[in-house]
Motif scaffolding. Structure first.
Motif, mmCIF file in Angstrom:
data_model
loop_
_atom_site.group_PDB
_atom_site.id
_atom_site.type_symbol
_atom_site.label_atom_id
_atom_site.label_comp_id
_atom_site.label_asym_id
_atom_site.label_seq_id
_atom_site.Cartn_x
_atom_site.Cartn_y
_atom_site.Cartn_z
ATOM 1 N N ILE A 18 0.841 -1.331 0.008
ATOM 2 C CA ILE A 18 0.119 -0.189 0.000
ATOM 3 C C ILE A 18 0.819 1.130 0.105
ATOM 4 O O ILE A 18 0.647 2.207 -0.672
ATOM 5 C CB ILE A 18 -0.995 0.062 1.361
ATOM 6 C CG1 ILE A 18 -2.059 -1.190 1.089
ATOM 7 C CG2 ILE A 18 -1.626 1.334 1.512
ATOM 8 C CD1 ILE A 18 -2.939 -1.315 2.112
ATOM 9 N N LEU A 19 1.953 1.275 0.842
ATOM 10 C CA LEU A 19 3.009 2.375 0.765
ATOM 11 C C LEU A 19 3.442 2.615 -0.421
ATOM 12 O O LEU A 19 3.621 3.822 -1.136
ATOM 13 C CB LEU A 19 3.807 2.285 1.763
ATOM 14 C CG LEU A 19 3.277 2.409 3.233
ATOM 15 C CD1 LEU A 19 4.577 2.148 4.300
ATOM 16 C CD2 LEU A 19 3.035 4.003 3.644
ATOM 17 N N PHE A 20 4.075 1.503 -1.403
ATOM 18 C CA PHE A 20 4.593 1.647 -2.505
ATOM 19 C C PHE A 20 3.733 2.005 -3.602
ATOM 20 O O PHE A 20 3.978 3.048 -4.483
ATOM 21 C CB PHE A 20 4.963 0.061 -3.135
ATOM 22 C CG PHE A 20 5.433 0.228 -4.433
ATOM 23 C CD1 PHE A 20 6.658 0.683 -4.642
ATOM 24 C CD2 PHE A 20 4.796 -0.348 -5.299
ATOM 25 C CE1 PHE A 20 7.327 0.702 -5.799
ATOM 26 C CE2 PHE A 20 5.386 -0.452 -6.563
ATOM 27 C CZ PHE A 20 6.761 0.072 -6.775
ATOM 28 N N ILE A 21 2.357 1.758 -3.489
ATOM 29 C CA ILE A 21 1.223 2.400 -4.446
ATOM 30 C C ILE A 21 1.136 3.778 -4.070
ATOM 31 O O ILE A 21 1.180 4.515 -4.955
ATOM 32 C CB ILE A 21 0.137 1.657 -4.296
ATOM 33 C CG1 ILE A 21 0.338 0.282 -4.692
ATOM 34 C CG2 ILE A 21 -1.143 2.285 -5.177
ATOM 35 C CD1 ILE A 21 0.728 -0.142 -6.239
ATOM 36 N N ALA A 22 1.056 4.115 -2.824
ATOM 37 C CA ALA A 22 0.630 5.590 -2.498
ATOM 38 C C ALA A 22 2.025 6.406 -2.982
ATOM 39 O O ALA A 22 2.018 7.621 -3.594
ATOM 40 C CB ALA A 22 0.922 5.681 -0.800
ATOM 41 N N ILE A 23 3.068 5.771 -2.888
ATOM 42 C CA ILE A 23 4.209 6.783 -3.422
ATOM 43 C C ILE A 23 4.243 6.838 -4.760
ATOM 44 O O ILE A 23 4.482 7.951 -5.476
ATOM 45 C CB ILE A 23 5.644 5.814 -2.821
ATOM 46 C CG1 ILE A 23 5.926 6.116 -1.603
ATOM 47 C CG2 ILE A 23 6.951 6.628 -3.925
ATOM 48 C CD1 ILE A 23 7.022 5.557 -0.899
ATOM 49 N N MET A 24 4.127 5.717 -5.510
ATOM 50 C CA MET A 24 3.629 5.850 -6.869
ATOM 51 C C MET A 24 2.755 6.753 -7.337
ATOM 52 O O MET A 24 2.953 7.531 -8.518
ATOM 53 C CB MET A 24 3.591 4.571 -7.585
ATOM 54 C CG MET A 24 4.596 3.305 -7.302
ATOM 55 S SD MET A 24 6.246 3.965 -8.106
ATOM 56 C CE MET A 24 5.833 3.882 -9.951
ATOM 57 N N VAL A 25 1.655 6.658 -6.685
ATOM 58 C CA VAL A 25 0.551 7.756 -7.100
ATOM 59 C C VAL A 25 0.734 9.126 -6.872
ATOM 60 O O VAL A 25 0.699 9.950 -7.716
ATOM 61 C CB VAL A 25 -0.793 7.338 -6.481
ATOM 62 C CG1 VAL A 25 -2.120 8.275 -6.621
ATOM 63 C CG2 VAL A 25 -1.099 5.786 -6.780
ATOM 64 N N PHE A 26 1.189 9.502 -5.434
ATOM 65 C CA PHE A 26 1.261 10.821 -5.005
ATOM 66 C C PHE A 26 2.682 11.592 -5.216
ATOM 67 O O PHE A 26 3.081 12.597 -4.998
ATOM 68 C CB PHE A 26 0.878 11.165 -3.555
ATOM 69 C CG PHE A 26 -0.496 10.616 -3.448
ATOM 70 C CD1 PHE A 26 -1.627 11.461 -3.790
ATOM 71 C CD2 PHE A 26 -1.041 9.465 -2.732
ATOM 72 C CE1 PHE A 26 -2.875 11.029 -3.823
ATOM 73 C CE2 PHE A 26 -2.331 9.005 -2.513
ATOM 74 C CZ PHE A 26 -3.502 9.943 -3.041
ATOM 75 N N GLY A 27 3.795 10.369 -5.172
ATOM 76 C CA GLY A 27 5.124 10.887 -5.250
ATOM 77 C C GLY A 27 5.523 11.010 -3.771
ATOM 78 O O GLY A 27 4.807 11.426 -2.727
ATOM 79 N N ALA A 28 7.175 10.875 -3.426
ATOM 80 C CA ALA A 28 7.697 10.752 -2.298
ATOM 81 C C ALA A 28 7.743 12.228 -1.484
ATOM 82 O O ALA A 28 7.389 12.466 -0.567
ATOM 83 C CB ALA A 28 8.962 10.354 -2.312
ATOM 84 N N ASP A 29 7.550 13.157 -2.324
ATOM 85 C CA ASP A 29 7.502 14.668 -1.887
ATOM 86 C C ASP A 29 6.443 15.283 -1.243
ATOM 87 O O ASP A 29 6.264 15.746 -0.354
ATOM 88 C CB ASP A 29 8.288 15.708 -2.716
ATOM 89 C CG ASP A 29 7.318 15.796 -4.139
ATOM 90 O OD1 ASP A 29 6.648 14.741 -4.471
ATOM 91 O OD2 ASP A 29 7.146 16.815 -4.772
ATOM 92 N N LYS A 30 5.143 14.448 -1.677
ATOM 93 C CA LYS A 30 3.718 14.961 -1.130
ATOM 94 C C LYS A 30 3.433 14.142 -0.345
ATOM 95 O O LYS A 30 2.451 14.392 0.486
ATOM 96 C CB LYS A 30 2.736 14.666 -2.445
ATOM 97 C CG LYS A 30 3.023 15.799 -3.580
ATOM 98 C CD LYS A 30 2.432 17.060 -3.136
ATOM 99 C CE LYS A 30 2.492 17.932 -4.321
ATOM 100 N NZ LYS A 30 1.933 19.511 -3.969
ATOM 101 N N LEU A 31 3.941 12.908 0.176
ATOM 102 C CA LEU A 31 3.208 12.065 1.170
ATOM 103 C C LEU A 31 3.398 12.691 2.482
ATOM 104 O O LEU A 31 2.501 12.723 3.441
ATOM 105 C CB LEU A 31 4.189 10.828 1.341
ATOM 106 C CG LEU A 31 3.482 9.821 0.152
ATOM 107 C CD1 LEU A 31 4.340 8.520 0.227
ATOM 108 C CD2 LEU A 31 2.228 9.547 0.269
#
Length: 95
Positions: A18-31
């Protein structure tokens, strides 16, 4: 037997996915910004809930409604929770 801790019945692998998908969708700078916004929203919701509880209790006491019944029920529920945790703790240790 090795016990793994689960959070809401989600394993560590699923959380990582889930974290991997979140990083792919939103980007590491937006998390961090998204997490901060979610935290503030949850805090606001908790504060609003506490305010509503306080107002209901205050209104009930002003109108002469006995609120000690709810305190007694909460106390009994807490006792049952403790007993259940003691029981499940001993079962988990034996596995």
């Amino acid at each position: 037997m090795i016990q793994t801790s689960t959070f809401l019945f989600i394993s560590g692998t699923e959380i990582a996915f889930i974290l991997f998908i979140a990083i792919m969708v939103f980007g590491a700078d937006k998390l961090p910004e998204i997490a901060r916004g979610l935290g503030k929203g949850m805090r606001t919701l908790k504060d609003a809930t506490n305010d509503i509880k306080h107002e209901i209790t205050k209104t009930a006491e002003n109108n002469g409604i006995d609120t000690s019944v709810t305190k007694d029920v909460k106390h009994e529920i807490d006792k049952v929770k403790e007993d259940l945790e003691d029981f499940t703790g001993s079962v988990k240790r034996k596995l």
